[in-house]
Design a protein around this motif. Sequence first.
Motif, mmCIF file in Angstrom:
data_model
loop_
_atom_site.group_PDB
_atom_site.id
_atom_site.type_symbol
_atom_site.label_atom_id
_atom_site.label_comp_id
_atom_site.label_asym_id
_atom_site.label_seq_id
_atom_site.Cartn_x
_atom_site.Cartn_y
_atom_site.Cartn_z
ATOM 1 N N ALA A 25 2.586 2.266 5.560
ATOM 2 C CA ALA A 25 2.748 3.435 4.685
ATOM 3 C C ALA A 25 2.430 4.721 5.451
ATOM 4 C CB ALA A 25 1.860 3.292 3.457
ATOM 5 N N LYS A 26 1.367 4.714 6.219
ATOM 6 C CA LYS A 26 1.010 5.903 7.001
ATOM 7 C C LYS A 26 2.059 6.197 8.068
ATOM 8 C CE LYS A 26 -3.883 5.641 6.084
ATOM 9 N NZ LYS A 26 -5.195 5.210 6.563
ATOM 10 N N LEU A 27 2.632 5.156 8.638
ATOM 11 C CA LEU A 27 3.704 5.329 9.608
ATOM 12 C C LEU A 27 4.893 6.044 8.969
ATOM 13 C CD1 LEU A 27 4.938 4.727 12.421
ATOM 14 C CD2 LEU A 27 5.670 2.519 11.495
ATOM 15 N N GLY A 28 5.197 5.697 7.731
ATOM 16 C CA GLY A 28 6.279 6.375 7.015
ATOM 17 C C GLY A 28 6.034 7.865 6.888
ATOM 18 N N ALA A 31 4.902 7.630 0.935
ATOM 19 C CA ALA A 31 5.399 6.495 1.702
ATOM 20 C C ALA A 31 4.716 5.241 1.187
ATOM 21 C CB ALA A 31 5.107 6.685 3.190
ATOM 22 N N SER A 32 5.431 4.141 1.279
ATOM 23 C CA SER A 32 4.867 2.861 0.866
ATOM 24 C C SER A 32 5.237 1.808 1.904
ATOM 25 C CB SER A 32 5.390 2.463 -0.515
ATOM 26 O OG SER A 32 6.796 2.392 -0.519
ATOM 27 N N ASP A 88 0.843 -1.194 0.000
ATOM 28 C CA ASP A 88 0.000 0.000 0.000
ATOM 29 C C ASP A 88 0.875 1.239 0.000
ATOM 30 O OD1 ASP A 88 -2.374 1.356 -0.182
ATOM 31 O OD2 ASP A 88 -3.082 0.839 1.821
ATOM 32 N N ALA A 89 0.239 2.372 -0.295
ATOM 33 C CA ALA A 89 0.935 3.649 -0.354
ATOM 34 C C ALA A 89 0.133 4.690 0.402
ATOM 35 C CB ALA A 89 1.109 4.087 -1.803
ATOM 36 N N SER A 90 0.830 5.710 0.853
ATOM 37 C CA SER A 90 0.208 6.869 1.470
ATOM 38 C C SER A 90 0.902 8.085 0.888
ATOM 39 C CB SER A 90 0.381 6.802 2.990
ATOM 40 O OG SER A 90 -0.402 7.782 3.616
ATOM 41 N N VAL A 91 0.109 9.050 0.446
ATOM 42 C CA VAL A 91 0.668 10.195 -0.285
ATOM 43 C C VAL A 91 0.169 11.492 0.327
ATOM 44 C CG1 VAL A 91 0.740 11.332 -2.539
ATOM 45 C CG2 VAL A 91 0.802 8.843 -2.404
ATOM 46 N N GLY A 92 1.109 12.393 0.599
ATOM 47 C CA GLY A 92 0.783 13.734 1.047
ATOM 48 C C GLY A 92 1.129 14.724 -0.054
ATOM 49 N N PRO A 93 0.939 16.003 0.185
ATOM 50 C CA PRO A 93 1.212 16.997 -0.861
ATOM 51 C C PRO A 93 2.658 16.983 -1.368
ATOM 52 C CG PRO A 93 0.027 17.993 0.978
ATOM 53 C CD PRO A 93 0.399 16.600 1.396
#
Length: 177
Positions: free
Chosen positions: A140-143, A14-15, A5-10
């Motif tokens: 991913a969110k932890l990253g 993170a993956s 999974d991935a988490s993306v901010g502006p």
Amino acid sequence: MLATDASVGPDRVASGYLATTGHTGLRAHLYPRHLVQPHSRVVVTELRAVYWGLKAVLGAHPGQAIEVRVDNLQALRHLHSWQHGGTDMPEGYDTHLRSQGRQPSLVKLQLLAEYTPHLTFVHEKAHAGHPLNEAADSLAKLGLRCLRGTVPRTELPRLVALWATGALTDYRRSPAA
């Protein structure tokens, strides 16, 4: 089985990945906006999670059949296309060599998908309670939290191991497993 999974901010991505072999990982870094369009950034990060997870599992278990569970349908379309010889990349993804002549990670993933037998890519519905998918999402969110400074980098090894152990235990208890 490998869940990614991935988490993306502006300006950060993170993956995370977690495999039933016990392999876990997360990667997080700043991602300048000018490199890829926002809608492609998510797909690129999802695909990078698959690359890093496969690299870990294939390195330890060459030739083993692997089912990769992805919750992003656009990323899944790329993976299926690559398995059949396609070379399409997410919109705006630069395939030029990186520093020190390294191949881009998605080019390496495309080659893995096409030339590695016994890989299966399947859709996993996001946030539906599947333990491995939920753990990959959490990693991913932890990253991203680490990049923002809300989680100390020194805590990552302990937290990754804690989440992985819990997810694998839940997975093994699951009637669908």
